[in-house]
Design an enzyme around this catalytic site. Structure first.
Site, PDB file in Angstrom:
ATOM      1  N   CYS A  10      28.419   8.560  21.430  1.00 38.21           N
ATOM      2  CA  CYS A  10      28.131   8.845  22.849  1.00 38.21           C
ATOM      3  C   CYS A  10      29.352   8.664  23.753  1.00 38.21           C
ATOM      4  O   CYS A  10      29.321   9.092  24.915  1.00 38.21           O
ATOM      5  CB  CYS A  10      27.003   7.957  23.350  1.00 38.21           C
ATOM      6  SG  CYS A  10      25.438   8.230  22.509  1.00 38.21           S
ATOM      7  N   HIS A  41      27.480   6.457  31.495  1.00 37.50           N
ATOM      8  CA  HIS A  41      26.673   7.022  30.414  1.00 37.50           C
ATOM      9  C   HIS A  41      25.200   6.769  30.728  1.00 37.50           C
ATOM     10  O   HIS A  41      24.802   5.654  31.076  1.00 37.50           O
ATOM     11  CB  HIS A  41      27.074   6.363  29.095  1.00 37.50           C
ATOM     12  CG  HIS A  41      26.263   6.810  27.918  1.00 37.50           C
ATOM     13  ND1 HIS A  41      25.882   8.111  27.726  1.00 37.50           N
ATOM     14  CD2 HIS A  41      25.764   6.102  26.867  1.00 37.50           C
ATOM     15  CE1 HIS A  41      25.184   8.198  26.601  1.00 37.50           C
ATOM     16  NE2 HIS A  41      25.096   6.995  26.070  1.00 37.50           N
ATOM     17  N   ASN A  85      18.918   9.961  27.098  1.00 36.35           N
ATOM     18  CA  ASN A  85      20.303   9.831  26.624  1.00 36.35           C
ATOM     19  C   ASN A  85      20.685  11.097  25.860  1.00 36.35           C
ATOM     20  O   ASN A  85      20.197  11.327  24.757  1.00 36.35           O
ATOM     21  CB  ASN A  85      20.389   8.598  25.725  1.00 36.35           C
ATOM     22  CG  ASN A  85      21.794   8.351  25.198  1.00 36.35           C
ATOM     23  OD1 ASN A  85      22.669   9.203  25.305  1.00 36.35           O
ATOM     24  ND2 ASN A  85      21.988   7.183  24.617  1.00 36.35           N
TER      25      ASN A  85
HETATM   26  C1  LIG Z   1      15.550   0.150  23.117  1.00 36.88           C
HETATM   27  C2  LIG Z   1      15.298  -0.774  24.289  1.00 36.88           C
HETATM   28  C3  LIG Z   1      14.834   0.032  25.485  1.00 36.88           C
HETATM   29  C4  LIG Z   1      14.207  -1.766  23.909  1.00 36.88           C
HETATM   30  O1  LIG Z   1      13.923  -2.584  25.000  1.00 36.88           O
HETATM   31  P1  LIG Z   1      13.721  -4.154  24.785  1.00 36.88           P
HETATM   32  O2  LIG Z   1      13.306  -4.708  26.081  1.00 36.88           O
HETATM   33  O3  LIG Z   1      14.985  -4.667  24.179  1.00 36.88           O
HETATM   34  O4  LIG Z   1      12.534  -4.196  23.794  1.00 36.88           O
HETATM   35  P2  LIG Z   1      12.516  -4.825  22.327  1.00 36.88           P
HETATM   36  O5  LIG Z   1      13.346  -3.984  21.418  1.00 36.88           O
HETATM   37  O6  LIG Z   1      12.842  -6.280  22.446  1.00 36.88           O
HETATM   38  O7  LIG Z   1      10.996  -4.635  21.979  1.00 36.88           O
HETATM   39  C5  LIG Z   1       9.992  -5.316  22.675  1.00 36.88           C
HETATM   40  C6  LIG Z   1       8.659  -4.865  22.134  1.00 36.88           C
HETATM   41  O8  LIG Z   1       8.414  -3.528  22.547  1.00 36.88           O
HETATM   42  C7  LIG Z   1       8.080  -2.734  21.410  1.00 36.88           C
HETATM   43  N1  LIG Z   1       8.554  -1.375  21.636  1.00 36.88           N
HETATM   44  C8  LIG Z   1       9.735  -0.840  21.294  1.00 36.88           C
HETATM   45  N2  LIG Z   1       9.760   0.444  21.648  1.00 36.88           N
HETATM   46  C9  LIG Z   1       8.574   0.715  22.238  1.00 36.88           C
HETATM   47  C10 LIG Z   1       8.015   1.863  22.811  1.00 36.88           C
HETATM   48  N3  LIG Z   1       8.685   3.028  22.879  1.00 36.88           N
HETATM   49  N4  LIG Z   1       6.768   1.789  23.310  1.00 36.88           N
HETATM   50  C11 LIG Z   1       6.063   0.649  23.276  1.00 36.88           C
HETATM   51  N5  LIG Z   1       6.544  -0.495  22.742  1.00 36.88           N
HETATM   52  C12 LIG Z   1       7.794  -0.440  22.232  1.00 36.88           C
HETATM   53  C13 LIG Z   1       8.770  -3.402  20.256  1.00 36.88           C
HETATM   54  O9  LIG Z   1       8.188  -3.036  19.040  1.00 36.88           O
HETATM   55  C14 LIG Z   1       8.600  -4.848  20.607  1.00 36.88           C
HETATM   56  O10 LIG Z   1       7.313  -5.226  20.222  1.00 36.88           O
HETATM   57  P3  LIG Z   1       7.050  -6.662  19.574  1.00 36.88           P
HETATM   58  O11 LIG Z   1       7.488  -7.655  20.618  1.00 36.88           O
HETATM   59  O12 LIG Z   1       5.607  -6.656  19.312  1.00 36.88           O
HETATM   60  O13 LIG Z   1       7.919  -6.711  18.348  1.00 36.88           O
HETATM   61  C15 LIG Z   1      16.576  -1.565  24.659  1.00 36.88           C
HETATM   62  O14 LIG Z   1      16.864  -2.483  23.645  1.00 36.88           O
HETATM   63  C16 LIG Z   1      17.752  -0.664  24.855  1.00 36.88           C
HETATM   64  O15 LIG Z   1      17.806   0.096  25.799  1.00 36.88           O
HETATM   65  N6  LIG Z   1      18.784  -0.811  24.000  1.00 36.88           N
HETATM   66  C17 LIG Z   1      19.981   0.011  24.116  1.00 36.88           C
HETATM   67  C18 LIG Z   1      19.681   1.393  23.638  1.00 36.88           C
HETATM   68  C19 LIG Z   1      20.800   2.340  23.891  1.00 36.88           C
HETATM   69  O16 LIG Z   1      21.311   2.428  24.976  1.00 36.88           O
HETATM   70  N7  LIG Z   1      21.152   3.079  22.860  1.00 36.88           N
HETATM   71  C20 LIG Z   1      22.084   4.154  22.919  1.00 36.88           C
HETATM   72  C21 LIG Z   1      23.466   3.706  23.054  1.00 36.88           C
HETATM   73  S1  LIG Z   1      24.511   5.078  23.204  1.00 36.88           S
END
Ligand SMILES: CC(C)(COP(=O)(O)OP(=O)(O)OC[C@H]1O[C@@H](n2cnc3c(N)ncnc32)[C@H](O)[C@@H]1OP(=O)(O)O)[C@@H](O)C(=O)NCCC(=O)NCCS
Length: 345
Positions: free
Chosen positions: A125, A265, A295
């Site tokens: 990215c 980004h 994204n």
């Molecule tokens: C992916 C992201 C949004 C997840 O948010 P978060 O607050 O960290 O959430 P977590 O990963 O801790 O998950 C929390 C809970 O939500 C759940 N969950 C994850 N995705 C979900 C979705 N789409 N819908 C509902 N629940 C979801 C998980 O399974 C977890 O459940 P659990 O507690 O029962 O295990 C966040 O980590 C993120 O934005 N990371 C960076 C991603 C990124 O920018 N990537 C590209 C880089 S170029």
């Protein structure tokens, strides 16, 4: 950010700026509600954790070069540059149409850019910002005068639509800029690039390369999909986004107070908000369209830049800061003084 180096193109003889910008996103809109019909998620969860409401999905006949071509046509038009006048085409992508030929060749052929050289650049990215800085070196050195830089990805082809932790985040899109010489004091003033391979396993597409070729035995279907350790990438992104912006600014003796528009980004509204706070910028100095596109990987920064221009958010003499980050792990930033366009002889 231990491996990063900061550089400013101060030693360059020729100032390099953006002459025109364009973008393209495929028309099909996939909303959060659409996703909730087949994966265990809700609009409320996606919106509150990411700021994303919808993303675009390429039609089955569309590949990355198709999106790149459309963005390039618009950028060339806005720059007033003919394809035959292009010296170089760089396409930043992690989802090329195929391993060979290079996406740049496909775009070059469709544009009729008969004089241009070209290549693809893959640093996930962060690709567009890396390609922008790479392309600028050719102009700064006097080697070339007209460089097309495209960022394009069709991420939806690499999604596991059963994996709610990834499939809600990404979409398809492209953006492009045309680079050329500008007046002194304008264009790319400060830049910064970095990678940290130690964190690379947090964001991967494992199959389709030389380690796990497409025809390998025992290959898991999920190896073709993007996989991510979301919270790790989140932590990395929150730290790197603001820091990378500051490094580009500092390398040009500039400060965040001087920034007119920050275009980061577009991965997650919470990451953008953390960077905004780190830089001490008011809300109206940050551009975001993540709610509409998700994204789009290499398309993200130029697509946002292009929409910011369309919405009249950027004017001559403005200081614009672009930041990309992504797989690798990788990041890159550029501080650009907008305008200073020269009359071509
Ligand atoms: C992916 C992201 C949004 C997840 O948010 P978060 O607050 O960290 O959430 P977590 O990963 O801790 O998950 C929390 C809970 O939500 C759940 N969950 C994850 N995705 C979900 C979705 N789409 N819908 C509902 N629940 C979801 C998980 O399974 C977890 O459940 P659990 O507690 O029962 O295990 C966040 O980590 C993120 O934005 N990371 C960076 C991603 C990124 O920018 N990537 C590209 C880089 S170029």
């Amino acid at each position: 950010m231990t491996t990063a180096q900061s550089h400013t193109p101060q030693g360059c003889k020729i100032p390099v700026g953006i002459l025109g910008v364009g973008h393209f996103a495929p028309p099909e809109i996939v909303t959060n509600q659409d996703l909730a019909k087949f994966v265990d998620t809700t609009d409320e969860w996606i919106l509150s954790r990411t700021g994303i409401k919808a993303r675009r999905r390429a039609a089955s006949h569309q590949a990355t070069s198709d999106l790149a071509y459309e963005a390039a046509v618009q950028a060339l038009h806005n720059a007033g540059v003919e394809p035959r006048d292009l010296d170089l085409i760089i396409v930043a992508t992690m989802t090329p149409d195929c391993p060979m030929p290079s996406t740049s060749c496909l775009v070059q052929h469709r544009l009729g850019a008969t004089r241009a050289g070209g290549f693809d650049l893959n640093i996930a990215c962060s690709g567009f910002v890396y390609a922008l800085i790479t392309g600028s070196q050719f102009v700064a050195s006097g080697t070339y005068r007209r460089v097309l830089v495209v960022g394009a990805d069709v991420m939806t082809r690499f999604m596991n639509w059963q994996d709610r932790t990834t499939c809600v985040l990404f979409g398809d899109g492209a953006g492009a800029v045309v680079l050329g010489p500008v007046a002194p004091g304008y264009g790319l003033l400060g830049v910064h690039l970095g990678i940290n391979g130690a964190g690379g396993t947090n964001l991967t597409i494992n199959a389709g390369g030389s380690r796990l070729p497409s025809w390998s035995d025992n290959i898991q279907r999920q190896d073709y999909y993007l996989q991510m350790v979301g919270p790790e990438v989140f932590r990395f992104a929150v730290q790197v986004m603001g820091e990378a912006a500051l490094k580009a600014l500092h390398s040009a003796n500039l400060t965040p107070e001087q920034v007119t528009l920050f275009i980061p980004h577009q991965a997650n509204a919470r990451i953008i908000e953390a960077a905004r706070k780190r830089l001490g910028l008011p809300l109206d100095r940050v551009f975001s369209n993540v709610e509409h596109y998700g994204n789009t990987s290499c398309g993200s920064v130029p697509l946002a830049l292009s929409e910011a221009c369309q919405q009249d958010r950027i004017h001559d003499d403005d200081l614009v800061v672009l930041v990309g980050f992504g797989g690798g792990l990788s990041w890159g930033s550029a501080a650009i003084r907008w305008g200073g366009l020269l009359r071509e002889s």
